[in-house]
Design an enzyme around this catalytic site. Structure first.
Site, mmCIF file in Angstrom:
data_model
loop_
_atom_site.group_PDB
_atom_site.id
_atom_site.type_symbol
_atom_site.label_atom_id
_atom_site.label_comp_id
_atom_site.label_asym_id
_atom_site.label_seq_id
_atom_site.Cartn_x
_atom_site.Cartn_y
_atom_site.Cartn_z
ATOM 1 N N GLY A 46 0.841 -1.199 0.000
ATOM 2 C CA GLY A 46 0.000 0.000 0.000
ATOM 3 C C GLY A 46 0.867 1.237 0.000
ATOM 4 O O GLY A 46 1.996 1.211 0.505
ATOM 5 N N GLN A 51 3.143 10.142 0.910
ATOM 6 C CA GLN A 51 4.431 9.449 1.074
ATOM 7 C C GLN A 51 5.390 9.744 -0.075
ATOM 8 O O GLN A 51 6.589 9.519 0.043
ATOM 9 C CB GLN A 51 4.220 7.928 1.179
ATOM 10 C CG GLN A 51 3.511 7.497 2.440
ATOM 11 C CD GLN A 51 3.343 5.991 2.495
ATOM 12 O OE1 GLN A 51 2.396 5.441 1.963
ATOM 13 N NE2 GLN A 51 4.301 5.311 3.110
ATOM 14 N N CYS A 94 5.781 0.390 7.587
ATOM 15 C CA CYS A 94 5.419 1.465 6.667
ATOM 16 C C CYS A 94 6.648 1.814 5.841
ATOM 17 O O CYS A 94 7.757 1.880 6.382
ATOM 18 C CB CYS A 94 4.959 2.677 7.481
ATOM 19 S SG CYS A 94 4.512 4.094 6.470
ATOM 20 N N LEU A 95 6.445 2.052 4.551
ATOM 21 C CA LEU A 95 7.582 2.412 3.700
ATOM 22 C C LEU A 95 8.192 3.744 4.142
ATOM 23 O O LEU A 95 9.340 4.030 3.815
ATOM 24 C CB LEU A 95 7.141 2.476 2.229
ATOM 25 C CG LEU A 95 6.710 1.111 1.646
ATOM 26 C CD1 LEU A 95 6.077 1.282 0.273
ATOM 27 C CD2 LEU A 95 7.886 0.154 1.583
ATOM 28 N N HIS A 136 -4.733 2.125 7.286
ATOM 29 C CA HIS A 136 -3.369 2.662 7.413
ATOM 30 C C HIS A 136 -3.128 3.739 6.346
ATOM 31 O O HIS A 136 -2.596 4.808 6.639
ATOM 32 C CB HIS A 136 -2.373 1.498 7.273
ATOM 33 C CG HIS A 136 -0.930 1.877 7.259
ATOM 34 N ND1 HIS A 136 -0.033 1.482 8.231
ATOM 35 C CD2 HIS A 136 -0.195 2.611 6.381
ATOM 36 C CE1 HIS A 136 1.163 1.969 7.961
ATOM 37 N NE2 HIS A 136 1.111 2.648 6.826
ATOM 38 N N GLU A 137 -3.571 3.463 5.108
ATOM 39 C CA GLU A 137 -3.327 4.425 4.014
ATOM 40 C C GLU A 137 -4.178 5.683 4.185
ATOM 41 O O GLU A 137 -3.706 6.795 3.934
ATOM 42 C CB GLU A 137 -3.604 3.784 2.643
ATOM 43 C CG GLU A 137 -2.824 2.521 2.316
ATOM 44 C CD GLU A 137 -1.336 2.610 2.582
ATOM 45 O OE1 GLU A 137 -0.749 3.710 2.495
ATOM 46 O OE2 GLU A 137 -0.742 1.562 2.902
ATOM 47 N N HIS A 140 -2.642 8.085 6.476
ATOM 48 C CA HIS A 140 -1.591 8.910 5.853
ATOM 49 C C HIS A 140 -2.174 10.215 5.297
ATOM 50 O O HIS A 140 -1.529 11.259 5.337
ATOM 51 C CB HIS A 140 -0.922 8.161 4.686
ATOM 52 C CG HIS A 140 0.205 7.259 5.093
ATOM 53 N ND1 HIS A 140 1.343 7.717 5.709
ATOM 54 C CD2 HIS A 140 0.382 5.927 4.931
ATOM 55 C CE1 HIS A 140 2.172 6.699 5.923
ATOM 56 N NE2 HIS A 140 1.611 5.603 5.467
HETATM 57 ZN ZN LIG Z 1 2.480 3.680 5.590
#
Ligand SMILES: [Zn+2]
Length: 191
Positions: A46, A51, A94-95, A136-137, A140
């Protein structure tokens, strides 16, 4: 398509609230496609527009598990319209918070409303990893990271380590040393 650089915490842009997209036009579709390519390359399951530094309410996902196979999903202006009372705990990563993982409790099932890549209104019932990932997304898009759901003690420890790792990387780059690429240990935990 193009690979976009992924911002890592602590970066002030990750704490900002993203704006809704007015229409899913060619520019938004381009962003979606670039985000999907960037997510696959990471690799992750995701990715949210902030991000990659775009403060737009756009997320992409692709979950490939035995019990859930979604294929690529593109969502503009996603919103949770229903959530279960029952929670589920998942070890999230998370990235934008590379190499750190923590258990986070969220509603086990949610219903999400969004515009798809063609700008059509859609609704989807999500459970399991898909429900966790969608929440989660969407977090963000409101400037919330998974570490905001854990104790401040653990959060501050993770942020300190991320800053230290960033400084070491910058020093190595200045000295011309090769630096290791941030690689997700397990894409299922890179949301
Ligand atoms: Zn994330």
């Amino acid at each position: 398509m193009a690979l976009l650089p992924i911002l890592t915490a602590p970066d002030p842009r990750l704490k900002k609230k993203s704006l809704p997209v007015e229409t899913v036009d060619a520019g938004v579709r381009q962003l979606m496609d670039d985000m999907l390519e960037t997510m696959y390359a990471a690799p992750g399951i995701g990715l949210a527009a902030p991000q990659v530094g775009a403060l737009k309410r756009v997320i992409v996902l692709d979950i490939d598990r035995e019990d859930t196979k979604t294929g690529p999903l593109f969502m503009a202006n996603p919103e949770i319209i229903e959530a279960s009372d029952e929670d589920v705990i998942y070890e999230e990563g998370c990235l934008s918070v590379p190499e750190h993982y923590s258990d986070v409790a969220r509603p086990a099932t949610v219903r999400v409303r969004y515009l798809d890549r063609d700008g059509n209104k859609q609704e989807m019932a999500c459970e399991g990893l898909l429900a966790t990932c969608v929440q989660h997304e969407i977090d963000h898009l409101d400037g919330i990271l998974f570490i905001d759901h854990i104790s401040s003690l653990k959060r501050n420890m993770i942020l300190r380590k991320l800053l230290k790792a960033r400084k070491e990387k910058e020093r190595d780059e200045a000295e011309g040393k090769p630096t290791a690429k941030n690689q997700a240990k397990d894409p299922e935990h890179a949301l």
